[in-house]
Write a protein that holds these residues in place. Structure first.
Motif, PDB file in Angstrom:
ATOM      1  N   ILE A 232       2.675  -3.056  -7.528  1.00 23.23           N
ATOM      2  CA  ILE A 232       3.872  -2.401  -6.999  1.00 23.23           C
ATOM      3  C   ILE A 232       3.547  -1.732  -5.671  1.00 23.23           C
ATOM      4  N   ASN A 233       4.238  -2.155  -4.631  1.00 26.40           N
ATOM      5  CA  ASN A 233       3.973  -1.678  -3.270  1.00 26.40           C
ATOM      6  C   ASN A 233       5.116  -0.774  -2.839  1.00 26.40           C
ATOM      7  N   ILE A 234       4.814   0.523  -2.741  1.00 27.19           N
ATOM      8  CA  ILE A 234       5.863   1.469  -2.381  1.00 27.19           C
ATOM      9  C   ILE A 234       5.770   1.792  -0.906  1.00 27.19           C
ATOM     10  N   SER A 235       6.880   1.791  -0.215  1.00 29.48           N
ATOM     11  CA  SER A 235       6.815   2.219   1.181  1.00 29.48           C
ATOM     12  C   SER A 235       7.917   3.220   1.469  1.00 29.48           C
ATOM     13  N   TYR A 236       7.662   3.989   2.489  1.00 26.07           N
ATOM     14  CA  TYR A 236       8.520   5.123   2.820  1.00 26.07           C
ATOM     15  C   TYR A 236       8.679   5.130   4.324  1.00 26.07           C
ATOM     16  N   TYR A 247      10.494  -0.183  -2.696  1.00 32.25           N
ATOM     17  CA  TYR A 247       9.271  -0.730  -3.262  1.00 32.25           C
ATOM     18  C   TYR A 247       9.413  -2.217  -3.477  1.00 32.25           C
ATOM     19  N   SER A 248       8.304  -2.875  -3.550  1.00 33.67           N
ATOM     20  CA  SER A 248       8.346  -4.310  -3.785  1.00 33.67           C
ATOM     21  C   SER A 248       7.291  -4.659  -4.818  1.00 33.67           C
ATOM     22  N   VAL A 249       7.474  -5.827  -5.404  1.00 32.30           N
ATOM     23  CA  VAL A 249       6.532  -6.278  -6.420  1.00 32.30           C
ATOM     24  C   VAL A 249       5.843  -7.508  -5.857  1.00 32.30           C
ATOM     25  N   THR A 250       4.522  -7.443  -5.837  1.00 33.60           N
ATOM     26  CA  THR A 250       3.809  -8.546  -5.192  1.00 33.60           C
ATOM     27  C   THR A 250       3.780  -9.801  -6.067  1.00 33.60           C
ATOM     28  N   ASP A 251       3.881  -9.633  -7.365  1.00 34.15           N
ATOM     29  CA  ASP A 251       3.915 -10.793  -8.256  1.00 34.15           C
ATOM     30  C   ASP A 251       5.358 -11.023  -8.692  1.00 34.15           C
TER      31      ASP A 251
HETATM   32  C1  LIG Z   1       4.102  -3.400   1.217  1.00 34.78           C
HETATM   33  O1  LIG Z   1       5.364  -3.211   1.821  1.00 34.78           O
HETATM   34  C2  LIG Z   1       5.325  -3.050   3.229  1.00 34.78           C
HETATM   35  C3  LIG Z   1       6.721  -2.766   3.704  1.00 34.78           C
HETATM   36  O2  LIG Z   1       7.671  -3.432   2.946  1.00 34.78           O
HETATM   37  C4  LIG Z   1       4.736  -4.308   3.851  1.00 34.78           C
HETATM   38  O3  LIG Z   1       4.654  -4.144   5.229  1.00 34.78           O
HETATM   39  C5  LIG Z   1       3.379  -4.562   3.263  1.00 34.78           C
HETATM   40  O4  LIG Z   1       2.854  -5.771   3.759  1.00 34.78           O
HETATM   41  C6  LIG Z   1       3.432  -4.638   1.755  1.00 34.78           C
HETATM   42  N1  LIG Z   1       2.107  -4.755   1.222  1.00 34.78           N
HETATM   43  C7  LIG Z   1       1.794  -5.645   0.287  1.00 34.78           C
HETATM   44  C8  LIG Z   1       0.397  -5.624  -0.201  1.00 34.78           C
HETATM   45  O5  LIG Z   1       2.610  -6.436  -0.145  1.00 34.78           O
END
Ligand SMILES: *[C@@H]1O[C@H](CO)[C@@H](O)[C@H](O)[C@H]1NC(C)=O
Ligand SMILES: *[C@@H]1O[C@H](CO)[C@@H](O)[C@H](O)[C@H]1NC(C)=O
Ligand SMILES: *[C@@H]1O[C@H](CO)[C@@H](O)[C@H](O)[C@H]1NC(C)=O
Ligand SMILES: *[C@@H]1O[C@H](CO)[C@@H](O)[C@H](O)[C@H]1NC(C)=O
Ligand SMILES: *[C@@H]1O[C@H](CO)[C@@H](O)[C@H](O)[C@H]1NC(C)=O
Ligand SMILES: *[C@@H]1O[C@H](CO)[C@@H](O)[C@H](O)[C@H]1NC(C)=O
Ligand SMILES: *[C@@H]1O[C@H](CO)[C@@H](O)[C@H](O)[C@H]1NC(C)=O
Ligand SMILES: *[C@@H]1O[C@H](CO)[C@@H](O)[C@H](O)[C@H]1NC(C)=O
Length: 838
Positions: A232-236, A247-251
């Motif tokens: 789980i990739n959270i960004s702000y 947030y996004s899910v890499t899988d």
């Molecule tokens: C996490 O999210 C950010 C922004 O959406 C993106 O730039 C970044 O590449 C992502 N990292 C991963 C490991 O997916």
């Protein structure tokens, strides 16, 4: 337009319509293909479905989106959440203006509609994407004019932004359902509050109930579980355009959601192996609740024995009474009478915290932490600072101006917070830090000394051997003590041996371990007299038939050898008939022991709290004991060469000799203060609850008046034959003091007096109760000194009317009578270090 061209155009339109109807229609709504109740749209990858549903046990119909493949219907979005359909007549279709609308049979106006501003009609379409987003797009330009992700209900899905669009002022936040059966807008909402320095806040009916806290670079301060995670990739984002979290899910096979449920609990869960796994949820414990402890205090859930609220360094409870009653909501105020403005103030560090409410904080991302400190120091309204972003060792400056609200500590996560403190508190923390440093130096020193000693011993051994060989076996006198106890026993049986090394300047007799071992039958259980917080006490019999009491300090008593000897030396000089006489001491490796005269009648508590033995001490005897203790204490406070604060006066520390004369014992915790110093402060609060004065228990402040307090408690115990910590079920008061106080004010104090004491002494007893109550008054300054107490006991004068005593809640007591609390405390001890001003 020529006809041929028109034909081609029409055919292509027809074709595209056909394609649309038979291939794409599964996930799209078009003007000529509405969705009726019973129809279901499924996204391309079959992840999400859209249609009409009835939540829980409700028969009402809603349009919503749910996971297509999760067996138990899990709704992630609802269109008409506040206006349900009461039948199955609903139709979701395009209106004449290119917006989606939900209509029912009996209503002329739509129940719900999208409100995209579209100028051209009839070329919109709606599509359910695999992300769970329902989008309205213009067919020719593919421009998205509306999306369900902009109108979240109770669920944040991956790629869904929560927060504020600064350009338009449009804000996206989660709102809970009303109940399991009703997806209507509930009372909880979760979003990012832009006021001050932005932070994640959960509101109930518009007021905060939990703070996720500010973003600290990797996560929100109040969600320790939100750590870097490969799935789980959270960004702000916080810039001039937007303030959002996504947030996004890499899988892509992992379904993840963040839900704010009906009870106001946020949880992140993932769908794995046919069930939802909760990743974290909050609020989790009472310390998470907003302002569980009031302003300028912090909440610490990790010590179940203790009140979870603690004032921040340099602050004291706003209402001591509420604090005692375990009501921390009033919070703390800066220590009264001190200034933290241009008077030598500085900062102390509190580690592993959830940062306080940042609605009164400002950030400057260009400053370093050091610049931040200086800036904060310059401005007297600045109460705390820290790095705004934790990444790369800390970036930026976040500073608070005002009360620090809603801070808590974690056991192994959280930020560092630098709190402004006055010069006195600063010095205390720096001393502590210095102490740690000097301990390190000491350790190095000890090692080098040990090496030197080893060398010396080897040389000595060699010399001794040489002597033996040369002059036969002459007793090796004192230069090098033999260390095995069998050798000791061969020595002449002198019970007390003065130390012959002049380097040990102590003039108190030193006992060999072997002598103590022999006298106490190797510390046999049969000889054990009792057990205290700092060790056990044994009875011993010396060779010359003299009885002794040996106090064997436990190894973790925290006292160093030098400290121990110092104390012993000083106490050795005290001589008073109401103090137990110390005969000597013994130090052997880890072992530290004190040797006292043995008193056959044990301690006062054996008598006054005992069903039958109580009758052995009548009023006259008890009055003598009270006076004796008072005189002993007065000697310690005033008359001896040193001013000594006992710190642990209680019934079990008053021993009785053959004639039942009281003798104060146990100076293990006594502190010597300078001749004219009357107050001191400690971060290590030692003592016994029930006897500890409020200022000592709460703030570590001890003075002769804390002994006076303990004396007052002891006096009331002697008169009533009841323990202060005893439980009073049937009364509003919390302990003996409170009970006596209540009765005394109603002029019924004699009701609680030990019934064995004769009625004829009522006047004298009542007078003593009043003296006791004067000693336990809440404020130290109100309490009399011991000299006044002794005088009041001896003279029949009018006494002052006591003020309300300090009440201590029942909960303060725990099963262990004695409690050693490490200052304010385990947390402080470990986590608070200090920063020098300037
Ligand atoms: C996490 O999210 C950010 C922004 O959406 C993106 O730039 C970044 O590449 C992502 N990292 C991963 C490991 O997916
Ligand atoms: C269904 O009934 C509820 C209350 O009975 C009412 O508030 C609501 O407007 C009704 N819905 C429709 C579409 O008429
Ligand atoms: C809608 O109207 C029909 C007849 O016009 C009526 O039978 C039905 O009860 C109405 N439904 C609601 C929910 O009002
Ligand atoms: C649509 O309605 C919401 C409130 O329901 C409002 O905040 C938003 O500005 C509206 N959008 C447009 C384009 O009118
Ligand atoms: C839009 O489509 C509907 C039916 O498909 C039709 O009745 C209407 O005239 C169209 N409107 C325009 C502006 O083309
Ligand atoms: C809300 O979520 C928490 C944590 O997942 C759960 O324990 C609780 O039962 C939920 N409450 C309701 C009403 O669903
Ligand atoms: C302290 O208590 C007083 C009276 O209850 C109250 O007015 C004041 O706001 C409190 N101070 C703080 C910092 O909460
Ligand atoms: C102190 O900081 C506050 C808040 O940032 C500001 O309003 C005030 O002007 C500052 N005072 C001084 C003397 O710099």
């Amino acid at each position: 337009m020529n006809p041929a061209k028109e034909l081609i155009l029409n055919t292509s339109l027809l074709l595209s319509l056909l394609v649309f109807r038979f291939c794409i229609s599964l996930d799209t709504i078009s003007p000529n293909q509405p969705v009726k109740d019973g129809d279901i749209l499924v996204s391309k990858g079959k992840t999400f479905a859209l249609g009409f549903f009835s939540p829980g046990n409700s028969g009402r119909r809603y349009v919503g989106i749910w996971y297509n493949e999760v067996p138990q219907q899990t709704v992630v979005w609802v269109a008409n959440r506040d206006i349900p359909l009461n039948d199955t007549s609903g139709v979701l279709s395009f209106n004449g203006h290119g917006n989606l609308a939900l209509n029912s049979q009996n209503r002329s106006t739509p129940i719900w509609s999208t409100n995209a501003s579209i100028s051209t009609t009839n070329n919109s379409m709606a599509q359910l994407l695999d992300s769970g987003n329902l989008v309205l797009v213009l067919r020719h330009s593919q421009r998205v004019t509306w999306q369900s992700f902009d109108y979240p209900t109770n669920t944040q899905l991956p790629l869904m932004k929560l927060g504020l669009d600064r350009r338009t002022g449009f804000s996206r936040y989660l709102t809970s359902w009303k109940s399991e059966d009703d997806p209507g807008t509930g009372s909880f909402s979760l979003g990012i509050d832009p006021i001050g320095y932005p932070q994640c806040v959960l509101n109930k009916d518009g007021t905060p109930s939990w703070r996720g806290g500010p973003w600290t670079g990797q996560r929100f301060s109040g969600i320790p579980e939100m750590n870097h995670n490969p799935v789980i990739n959270i960004s702000y984002v916080n810039n001039q355009d937007e303030l959002t979290s996504v947030y996004s899910v890499t899988d892509p096979r992992v379904l993840s959601r963040l839900v704010l449920n009906e009870s106001g609990i946020v949880d992140r869960s993932t769908w794995l192996k046919a069930r939802w796994y909760v990743f974290w949820y909050a609020p989790k414990e009472s310390c998470d609740m907003y302002e569980e402890c009031g302003p300028n205090s912090y909440c610490d859930p990790y010590n179940p024995d203790k009140f979870q609220c603690t004032c921040l360094p340099g602050f004291e409870p706003n209402s001591t009474r509420d604090w005692y009653l375990r009501d921390g909501s009033g919070g703390c105020v800066r220590r009264r009478g001190v200034s933290a403005c241009r008077s030598g103030e500085g900062f102390v560090k509190l580690a592993r915290v959830k940062l306080p409410d940042t609605s009164i904080a400002h950030a400057d991302m260009t400053m370093s932490l050091e610049e931040c400190r200086q800036e904060c120091l310059r401005n007297c309204s600045c109460t705390a600072y820290t790095s705004a972003d934790e990444t790369r060792g800390g970036i930026g400056c976040l500073a608070w101006h005002g009360d620090l609200v809603d801070t808590r500590v974690y056991s192994n996560a959280g930020q560092e917070l630098y709190i402004r403190v006055d010069a006195v508190v600063l010095a205390q923390y720096s001393k502590k830090k210095g102490l740690i440093r000097s301990k390190k130096i000491l350790a190095v020193l000890i090692v080098s000394v040990a090496v030197m000693l080893l060398l010396l011993v080897s040389i000595g051994y060699w010399l001794v051997m040489k002597n033996k060989r040369g002059r036969g076996s002459r007793e090796s006198k004192n230069l090098f003590r033999p260390t095995s106890s069998s050798t000791y026993l061969q020595e002449p049986p002198s019970s007390i041996r003065e130390l012959d090394e002049s380097s040990r300047s102590s003039d108190l007799p030193f006992f060999d371990l072997s002598i103590i071992v022999a006298a106490t039958d190797n510390f046999s259980d049969a000889n054990k007299l009792g057990e205290g917080g700092f060790g056990s006490v044994y009875k011993g019999l010396l060779d010359n038939q003299k009885e002794i009491a040996v106090k064997r300090l436990s190894k973790n008593s925290g006292q160093g050898v030098e400290e121990f000897k110092n104390e012993v030396t000083i106490i050795a000089k005290l001589q008073h008939r109401n103090l137990v006489r110390i005969l000597g001491y013994c130090v052997h490796r880890e072992e530290k022991m004190l040797i006292y005269e043995y008193l056959p009648n044990k301690s006062l508590d054996f008598f006054i709290f005992h069903e039958t033995k109580r009758s052995l001490i009548d009023w006259g005897r008890r009055f003598e004991i009270i006076c004796g203790v008072a005189r002993g204490l007065l000697y310690l406070h005033q008359d001896s060469r040193l001013r000594i604060i006992h710190r642990d006066l209680k019934a079990s520390n008053v021993l009785l000799d053959n004639a039942l004369n009281p003798k104060i014992a146990d100076f293990g915790m006594a502190r010597i203060v300078g001749g004219d110093q009357i107050e001191a402060n400690t971060n290590r609060v030692v003592g016994t609850y029930g006897y500890m004065s409020p200022e000592y228990a709460m703030q570590g402040l001890f003075s002769v008046k804390s002994d006076v307090y303990s004396f007052g408690v002891l006096l009331l115990e002697i008169i009533t034959g009841k323990k202060n910590s005893a439980y009073y079920n049937d009364g509003p008061s919390l302990n003996l003091i409170g009970h006596v106080w209540d009765l005394w004010r109603e002029d019924k104090a004699m009701e609680i007096v030990d019934s064995l004491l004769g009625e004829q002494y009522a006047n004298e007893i009542s007078r003593c109760i009043q003296i006791g109550l004067l000693c336990v008054q809440e404020h130290a300054t109100d309490r009399p000194t011991m000299s006044t107490v002794v005088w009041m006991l001896g003279n029949d004068t009018t006494l002052a009317y006591p003020k309300q005593p300090a009440f201590i809640s029942k909960n303060t007591y725990n099963s262990r009578d004695r409690l050693i609390s490490e200052g304010a405390s385990s947390v402080n001890e470990v986590t608070i270090t200090m920063i020098n001003a300037r």
